[in-house]
Design an enzyme around this catalytic site. Sequence first.
Site, PDB file in Angstrom:
ATOM      1  CG  HIS A  63      -0.719  -0.444   2.217  1.00  0.00           C
ATOM      2  ND1 HIS A  63       0.038   1.143   3.059  1.00  0.00           N
ATOM      3  CD2 HIS A  63       0.021  -1.210   3.215  1.00  0.00           C
ATOM      4  CE1 HIS A  63       0.176   0.561   4.441  1.00  0.00           C
ATOM      5  NE2 HIS A  63       0.696  -0.614   4.154  1.00  0.00           N
ATOM      6  CG  ASP A  65      -2.260   4.116   2.964  1.00  0.00           C
ATOM      7  OD1 ASP A  65      -2.207   3.167   2.774  1.00  0.00           O
ATOM      8  OD2 ASP A  65      -3.108   4.318   3.874  1.00  0.00           O
ATOM      9  CG  ASP A  93       2.983  -0.211   7.971  1.00  0.00           C
ATOM     10  OD1 ASP A  93       2.050  -0.585   7.365  1.00  0.00           O
ATOM     11  OD2 ASP A  93       1.943  -0.270   8.586  1.00  0.00           O
ATOM     12  CD  GLU A 126      -3.076  -1.360   5.077  1.00  0.00           C
ATOM     13  OE1 GLU A 126      -3.898  -2.625   5.274  1.00  0.00           O
ATOM     14  OE2 GLU A 126      -2.957  -0.730   5.968  1.00  0.00           O
ATOM     15  CD  GLU A 127      -1.531   2.531   7.613  1.00  0.00           C
ATOM     16  OE1 GLU A 127      -2.295   1.711   8.820  1.00  0.00           O
ATOM     17  OE2 GLU A 127      -0.077   1.369   7.559  1.00  0.00           O
ATOM     18  CG  ASP A 151       1.506  -4.186   4.759  1.00  0.00           C
ATOM     19  OD1 ASP A 151       1.377  -3.247   6.226  1.00  0.00           O
ATOM     20  OD2 ASP A 151      -0.617  -3.512   5.777  1.00  0.00           O
ATOM     21  CG  HIS A 332       1.130   2.355  13.075  1.00  0.00           C
ATOM     22  ND1 HIS A 332      -0.435   1.659  12.862  1.00  0.00           N
ATOM     23  CD2 HIS A 332       1.856   2.162  11.820  1.00  0.00           C
ATOM     24  CE1 HIS A 332      -0.968   1.549  11.543  1.00  0.00           C
ATOM     25  NE2 HIS A 332       0.133   1.441  10.806  1.00  0.00           N
TER      26      HIS A 332
END
Length: 356
Positions: A63, A65, A93, A126-127, A151, A332
């Site tokens: 992904h 984003d 990520d 995706e997030e 991922d 994150h």
Amino acid sequence: MQTLVDTFLSLVAFDSPSFEEQKISLLLEHALLEAGLYTDYDEAGNLYGYLNGEGSTILLNAHMDTVELARGAKAVVEDGIIRTDGTTALGADDKAAVAAILFALRTIKENRLAHPNLVILFTTAEEQGLLGAKQLEVDKLQGVQYGFTFDASQKVGLAVTAAPSYDKIEAVFHGKGAHAGFKPESGISAIQMASEAISAMPLLRIDHETTANVGSFIAPGAKNIVCDKARLVFEARSLDNEKLKKQTERMKQELLDAARRHGGSVEIHHEHLYEVYRHQQDSPVMKTFKHACTKLGLPYREEPTLGGSDANILNEMGIPTLVCSIGYEEAHTTNEYIPIEELERLGSLVLELATL
């Protein structure tokens, strides 16, 4: 050819939080075209790349984003580790995966390596609950036998054998405002109702297959007024759909009971966002991944996860897709990092899977 590390660092320098992937998608499209692919988009902004080869058709997915915390990331390379200056997340990520896919495609072109038919899929948002993947156009993925979604945290070599179903609950409590000092007994506190509902729910780790959480509780207002409105967002995940249903129904019932006890009301919106999947050890996608890891001397492992990814949607579409670890840790957070050694192992693995 640009090194894998340089490619990754250049991607990290591009801000691409969810819903702001336009600039990085143009960069990636240019890279795909340079590698000899032809490209396409769908209405959600998902980017597709196609490279004709021989035999089967394999999907490679990551992904575009990142979480908002990765905005403005400034990478620092020290002692073989790539991290940030500590003020943002890194965005490994999932930019480590994007970089590895680009590295594999460039290597194939430069060395004229034989390969199967390849479909590249870079998704948006995706997030935010796999929003880009939910709008994939099936006809753009026709002929794909199986795929790999890069991922997951941990050292390269992990195969995620199962991922959960996911339910989201949004609840809005409506009470009755009143002055908290002069006449509190005439009010109905939305905060009190919501708090009682939360207290009565089983939350966090329910069992080894199931989790639940309250992720947001917003009740704005003056401190001297009995609050008349509170908005909450919950989630529940499970590798067992019956357990998920039981957990979700219990949470909804506690919301209703709390409102009824106090004479208020609650609006509940329940959405099933994605579906559980499992891979069997003898499936082609599992056997291919294990073979690639063995050939490269990577520490092959298997385990389920309670996290979701684009693979949930792809598997639900009928494309057996395996989630693979890509070497980052502490995603994150401002502590997110990836060892250069793991990034290079990831590049080797993606290249191996793309040329089997």
